[in-house]
Design a protein around this motif. Sequence first.
Motif, PDB file in Angstrom:
ATOM      1  N   GLU A 144       0.825  -1.217   0.000  1.00  0.00           N
ATOM      2  CA  GLU A 144       0.000   0.000   0.000  1.00  0.00           C
ATOM      3  C   GLU A 144       0.858   1.266   0.000  1.00  0.00           C
ATOM      4  OE1 GLU A 144      -3.842  -1.916   2.360  1.00  0.00           O
ATOM      5  OE2 GLU A 144      -2.293  -0.892   3.499  1.00  0.00           O
TER       6      GLU A 144
ATOM      7  N   LYS B 103       2.579  -8.717  -5.749  1.00  0.00           N
ATOM      8  CA  LYS B 103       1.163  -9.003  -5.508  1.00  0.00           C
ATOM      9  C   LYS B 103       0.895 -10.497  -5.608  1.00  0.00           C
ATOM     10  CE  LYS B 103      -2.282  -6.238  -6.526  1.00  0.00           C
ATOM     11  NZ  LYS B 103      -3.244  -5.365  -7.209  1.00  0.00           N
TER      12      LYS B 103
ATOM     13  N   THR C 257     -11.499 -11.037   2.445  1.00  0.00           N
ATOM     14  CA  THR C 257     -11.188  -9.701   2.967  1.00  0.00           C
ATOM     15  C   THR C 257      -9.756  -9.312   2.607  1.00  0.00           C
ATOM     16  OG1 THR C 257     -12.739 -10.012   4.784  1.00  0.00           O
ATOM     17  CG2 THR C 257     -11.082  -8.286   5.057  1.00  0.00           C
TER      18      THR C 257
ATOM     19  N   ARG D  65      -7.998 -10.583   0.136  1.00  0.00           N
ATOM     20  CA  ARG D  65      -7.922 -10.461  -1.328  1.00  0.00           C
ATOM     21  C   ARG D  65      -8.501  -9.130  -1.806  1.00  0.00           C
ATOM     22  NH1 ARG D  65      -9.326 -16.457  -1.612  1.00  0.00           N
ATOM     23  NH2 ARG D  65      -7.297 -17.398  -2.036  1.00  0.00           N
ATOM     24  N   GLN D  66      -9.589  -8.678  -1.195  1.00  0.00           N
ATOM     25  CA  GLN D  66     -10.167  -7.383  -1.570  1.00  0.00           C
ATOM     26  C   GLN D  66      -9.196  -6.248  -1.260  1.00  0.00           C
ATOM     27  OE1 GLN D  66     -13.861  -7.335   0.579  1.00  0.00           O
ATOM     28  NE2 GLN D  66     -14.951  -8.527  -0.976  1.00  0.00           N
ATOM     29  N   ARG D  67      -8.555  -6.351  -0.135  1.00  0.00           N
ATOM     30  CA  ARG D  67      -7.553  -5.341   0.221  1.00  0.00           C
ATOM     31  C   ARG D  67      -6.410  -5.348  -0.796  1.00  0.00           C
ATOM     32  NH1 ARG D  67      -4.653  -5.240   6.078  1.00  0.00           N
ATOM     33  NH2 ARG D  67      -3.147  -3.595   5.609  1.00  0.00           N
TER      34      ARG D  67
ATOM     35  N   GLN E 258      -6.640  -6.326  -3.964  1.00  0.00           N
ATOM     36  CA  GLN E 258      -7.143  -5.844  -5.254  1.00  0.00           C
ATOM     37  C   GLN E 258      -7.240  -4.321  -5.291  1.00  0.00           C
ATOM     38  OE1 GLN E 258     -10.792  -7.992  -5.717  1.00  0.00           O
ATOM     39  NE2 GLN E 258      -9.795  -9.812  -6.549  1.00  0.00           N
ATOM     40  N   GLN E 259      -7.411  -3.693  -4.147  1.00  0.00           N
ATOM     41  CA  GLN E 259      -7.506  -2.242  -4.109  1.00  0.00           C
ATOM     42  C   GLN E 259      -6.164  -1.561  -4.366  1.00  0.00           C
ATOM     43  OE1 GLN E 259      -9.264  -1.472  -0.297  1.00  0.00           O
ATOM     44  NE2 GLN E 259     -11.332  -1.953  -0.998  1.00  0.00           N
ATOM     45  N   ILE E 260      -5.078  -2.325  -4.255  1.00  0.00           N
ATOM     46  CA  ILE E 260      -3.750  -1.784  -4.513  1.00  0.00           C
ATOM     47  C   ILE E 260      -3.537  -1.789  -6.017  1.00  0.00           C
ATOM     48  CG2 ILE E 260      -1.285  -2.119  -4.139  1.00  0.00           C
ATOM     49  CD1 ILE E 260      -2.073  -3.621  -1.529  1.00  0.00           C
ATOM     50  N   LYS E 261      -3.215  -0.653  -6.577  1.00  0.00           N
ATOM     51  CA  LYS E 261      -3.069  -0.517  -8.037  1.00  0.00           C
ATOM     52  C   LYS E 261      -1.638  -0.806  -8.465  1.00  0.00           C
ATOM     53  CE  LYS E 261      -6.613   2.939  -8.835  1.00  0.00           C
ATOM     54  NZ  LYS E 261      -7.696   2.533  -8.318  1.00  0.00           N
TER      55      LYS E 261
END
Length: 131
Positions: free
Chosen positions: A87, A97, A120, A122-124, A126-129
């Motif tokens: 992050e 990743k 949870t 995995r969603q966190r 996925q939010q990382i670009k």
Amino acid sequence: MSKSIGFYCPHCGTRMHVSSRKKPSPLLHELIVQCRNENCLASFAASLEMVRPIQNSINPNPDVQTGLPQHKRQWELELEHQLKSLELLPEIADEQKNYVEGFISALFHASTIDLTRAQTYRQRLQQIKLL
């Protein structure tokens, strides 16, 4: 089904005897187990931990919090560190990743975390670009 927990010697297969026990918390027992085979006599330190409830008590002890860790385990600290590092980085390599995704999958397949917790994490992730 056995009415007691049994440890078997990894060397000779004989059922082991619990020679001492400590109870650092209501959910964790630290044991010393010894082989009963006179030709082996191996002994080991073992930990027996209740990790998640299958069915909640109808008369729960308010001091015991099941399903919530009393302390963070090493894998949890490592995963949190990896996610926070990703992050904060301005550039993230795809391999980084993939490593964290593999870590989450391994924890799920080893039944260390449940599906909800894995999603949870995995969603966190996925939010990382990726840049």
